[in-house]
Design a protein around this motif. Structure first.
Motif, PDB file in Angstrom:
ATOM      1  N   ALA A  53      -8.293  -1.191  -0.160  1.00  0.00           N
ATOM      2  CA  ALA A  53      -7.529   0.039   0.025  1.00  0.00           C
ATOM      3  C   ALA A  53      -7.223   0.676  -1.319  1.00  0.00           C
ATOM      4  O   ALA A  53      -6.799  -0.005  -2.254  1.00  0.00           O
ATOM      5  CB  ALA A  53      -6.229  -0.259   0.774  1.00  0.00           C
ATOM      6  N   LEU A  54      -7.437   1.985  -1.402  1.00  0.00           N
ATOM      7  CA  LEU A  54      -7.270   2.729  -2.644  1.00  0.00           C
ATOM      8  C   LEU A  54      -6.340   3.914  -2.430  1.00  0.00           C
ATOM      9  O   LEU A  54      -6.394   4.574  -1.396  1.00  0.00           O
ATOM     10  CB  LEU A  54      -8.618   3.273  -3.138  1.00  0.00           C
ATOM     11  CG  LEU A  54      -9.840   2.352  -3.109  1.00  0.00           C
ATOM     12  CD1 LEU A  54     -11.088   3.148  -3.499  1.00  0.00           C
ATOM     13  CD2 LEU A  54      -9.633   1.175  -4.042  1.00  0.00           C
ATOM     14  N   ALA A  55      -5.497   4.175  -3.413  1.00  0.00           N
ATOM     15  CA  ALA A  55      -4.742   5.427  -3.474  1.00  0.00           C
ATOM     16  C   ALA A  55      -4.770   5.880  -4.926  1.00  0.00           C
ATOM     17  O   ALA A  55      -4.302   5.170  -5.818  1.00  0.00           O
ATOM     18  CB  ALA A  55      -3.304   5.237  -3.001  1.00  0.00           C
ATOM     19  N   ARG A  97       5.791   4.941  -0.816  1.00  0.00           N
ATOM     20  CA  ARG A  97       6.384   6.018  -0.007  1.00  0.00           C
ATOM     21  C   ARG A  97       7.425   5.423   0.932  1.00  0.00           C
ATOM     22  O   ARG A  97       7.204   5.343   2.145  1.00  0.00           O
ATOM     23  CB  ARG A  97       5.300   6.754   0.787  1.00  0.00           C
ATOM     24  CG  ARG A  97       4.203   7.377  -0.053  1.00  0.00           C
ATOM     25  CD  ARG A  97       3.189   8.114   0.811  1.00  0.00           C
ATOM     26  NE  ARG A  97       3.757   9.311   1.419  1.00  0.00           N
ATOM     27  CZ  ARG A  97       3.136  10.052   2.341  1.00  0.00           C
ATOM     28  NH1 ARG A  97       1.940   9.687   2.779  1.00  0.00           N
ATOM     29  NH2 ARG A  97       3.705  11.126   2.842  1.00  0.00           N
ATOM     30  N   PRO A  98       8.565   4.982   0.405  1.00  0.00           N
ATOM     31  CA  PRO A  98       9.567   4.335   1.254  1.00  0.00           C
ATOM     32  C   PRO A  98      10.018   5.255   2.393  1.00  0.00           C
ATOM     33  O   PRO A  98      10.279   6.429   2.198  1.00  0.00           O
ATOM     34  CB  PRO A  98      10.721   4.043   0.280  1.00  0.00           C
ATOM     35  CG  PRO A  98      10.489   4.940  -0.895  1.00  0.00           C
ATOM     36  CD  PRO A  98       9.012   5.109  -0.992  1.00  0.00           C
ATOM     37  N   GLN A 100      -1.866   3.029   8.605  1.00  0.00           N
ATOM     38  CA  GLN A 100      -1.224   3.700   9.730  1.00  0.00           C
ATOM     39  C   GLN A 100      -1.721   3.131  11.050  1.00  0.00           C
ATOM     40  O   GLN A 100      -0.933   2.897  11.976  1.00  0.00           O
ATOM     41  CB  GLN A 100      -1.495   5.200   9.672  1.00  0.00           C
ATOM     42  CG  GLN A 100      -0.965   5.966  10.871  1.00  0.00           C
ATOM     43  CD  GLN A 100      -1.166   7.464  10.738  1.00  0.00           C
ATOM     44  OE1 GLN A 100      -0.291   8.176  10.255  1.00  0.00           O
ATOM     45  NE2 GLN A 100      -2.329   7.947  11.150  1.00  0.00           N
ATOM     46  N   VAL A 101      -3.032   2.906  11.150  1.00  0.00           N
ATOM     47  CA  VAL A 101      -3.587   2.329  12.373  1.00  0.00           C
ATOM     48  C   VAL A 101      -2.990   0.947  12.621  1.00  0.00           C
ATOM     49  O   VAL A 101      -2.618   0.608  13.751  1.00  0.00           O
ATOM     50  CB  VAL A 101      -5.124   2.249  12.293  1.00  0.00           C
ATOM     51  CG1 VAL A 101      -5.687   1.524  13.515  1.00  0.00           C
ATOM     52  CG2 VAL A 101      -5.731   3.648  12.191  1.00  0.00           C
ATOM     53  N   LEU A 116       0.830  -1.201   0.000  1.00  0.00           N
ATOM     54  CA  LEU A 116       0.000   0.000   0.000  1.00  0.00           C
ATOM     55  C   LEU A 116       0.871   1.260   0.000  1.00  0.00           C
ATOM     56  O   LEU A 116       1.785   1.376  -0.797  1.00  0.00           O
ATOM     57  CB  LEU A 116      -0.974  -0.020   1.191  1.00  0.00           C
ATOM     58  CG  LEU A 116      -1.892  -1.256   1.281  1.00  0.00           C
ATOM     59  CD1 LEU A 116      -2.797  -1.156   2.507  1.00  0.00           C
ATOM     60  CD2 LEU A 116      -2.712  -1.451   0.028  1.00  0.00           C
ATOM     61  N   CYS A 117       0.616   2.202   0.907  1.00  0.00           N
ATOM     62  CA  CYS A 117       1.379   3.456   0.905  1.00  0.00           C
ATOM     63  C   CYS A 117       2.848   3.232   1.235  1.00  0.00           C
ATOM     64  O   CYS A 117       3.710   3.992   0.794  1.00  0.00           O
ATOM     65  CB  CYS A 117       0.770   4.442   1.900  1.00  0.00           C
ATOM     66  SG  CYS A 117      -0.829   5.113   1.387  1.00  0.00           S
TER      67      CYS A 117
END
Length: 301
Positions: free
Chosen positions: A266-268, A121-122, A153-154, A116-117
């Protein structure tokens, strides 16, 4: 409501509350607060004797080409919202207060940060884990409240707390949406009217997902493909990822019939220069409804 900018002052104020036996609730934010943050503060107010709001745009979770400098800020508006929602203490440190020199200590939560993120986003979640750990050590809250809009994040923070035996309860709170269905985000301010209209495809896709999963016979990859194809039809949508994973372990599922935990969709997706995230959890009950019935005469295993 008291506003503190130094760690020492906040610690002294909270130490007095702890001596009085008060339960402390923390809502960590990066500011530019909206109704989603207000919902976290409202819950913290209901469940805590003392509510602490932190407002800090954390530089360690931004990559070199990300929007740290242009991240929206409105300290006066933030303080109004805090006051309206019964916050006792606001912690608004400068970066030099939180990081007086470059940190030689890091926290890396492996596995669940590689998708995911975390994949696009390393280092992002290393920065998140570091600053949240620092806030937990500074505030020493009994409970900390996080919105499920950033469900990864959670999951990361919950796993960090579990692995390090930190004495704080993580309280996940539901996503708050505009009447249109768009998930509230500080970055929504960047969207043009047309981008905002087209971004509704995210919540629309999530709301349709249980039906699509049933039509796919409970197949996770088929659902993922269906959602991605639907979003891709929107002219301004530039997909970063569309993934269906188990939650909170963020592993690849196979079929709804084999599910042992909830799934997350999950979407980005970028609209113009704005990257939006959204998600929906599918409970075990919803997954069971999507699983094909076992043919009569077939023994269960």
């Amino acid at each position: 409501m008291q506003v503190y900018t130094t760690i020492r002052e906040l610690r002294e104020a909270l130490e007095e509350k702890r001596r009085e036996g008060k339960r402390i609730g923390l809502v960590p934010t990066m500011g530019f607060l909206h109704a989603g943050h207000a919902s976290l503060l409202e819950r913290a107010r209901r469940e805590s004797d003392t509510v602490v709001l932190s407002i800090f745009v954390n530089p360690t979770q931004f990559g070199p080409n990300e929007d740290l400098d242009r991240y929206p800020r409105d300290p006066e508006g933030d303080l109004r919202l805090a006051r309206d929602n019964g916050v006792d203490y606001v912690f608004m440190p400068e970066p030099s207060e939180m990081y007086p020199r470059p940190s030689a200590t890091g926290i890396a939560v492996s596995g669940i940060t590689s998708v995911l993120c975390g994949a696009s986003r390393p280092g992002h979640f290393d920065g998140v884990a570091l600053v949240v750990s620092k806030l937990f050590h500074i505030v020493k809250p009994h409970r900390a409240y996080f919105g499920m809009k950033d469900a990864q994040q959670v999951a990361v923070i919950t796993r960090m707390v579990e692995d390090l035996n930190l004495d704080v309860e993580i309280v996940p709170c539901p996503i708050v949406r505009e009447d249109s269905g768009l998930a509230l985000s500080s970055r929504n301010v960047y969207l043009s009217d047309e981008e905002k209209r087209q971004a509704l495809v995210l919540s629309e896709s999530l709301s349709r997902s249980p039906i699509w999963l049933q039509e796919a016979g409970g197949d996770a990859l088929a659902l993922q493909k269906q959602i991605a194809e639907h979003i891709a039809k929107t002219p301004l949508a530039d997909i970063d990822y569309v993934q269906v994973l188990t939650y909170p372990d963020l592993e690849r599922p196979t079929t709804a019939a084999a599910a042992k935990s909830a799934w997350i969709i999950a979407l980005a997706v970028r609209f113009g220069k704005t990257r939006l995230i959204d998600n929906r959890l599918l409970s075990l009950e919803e997954l069971a409804l999507a699983a094909p019935p076992i043919p009569q005469g077939t023994k269960g295993v």
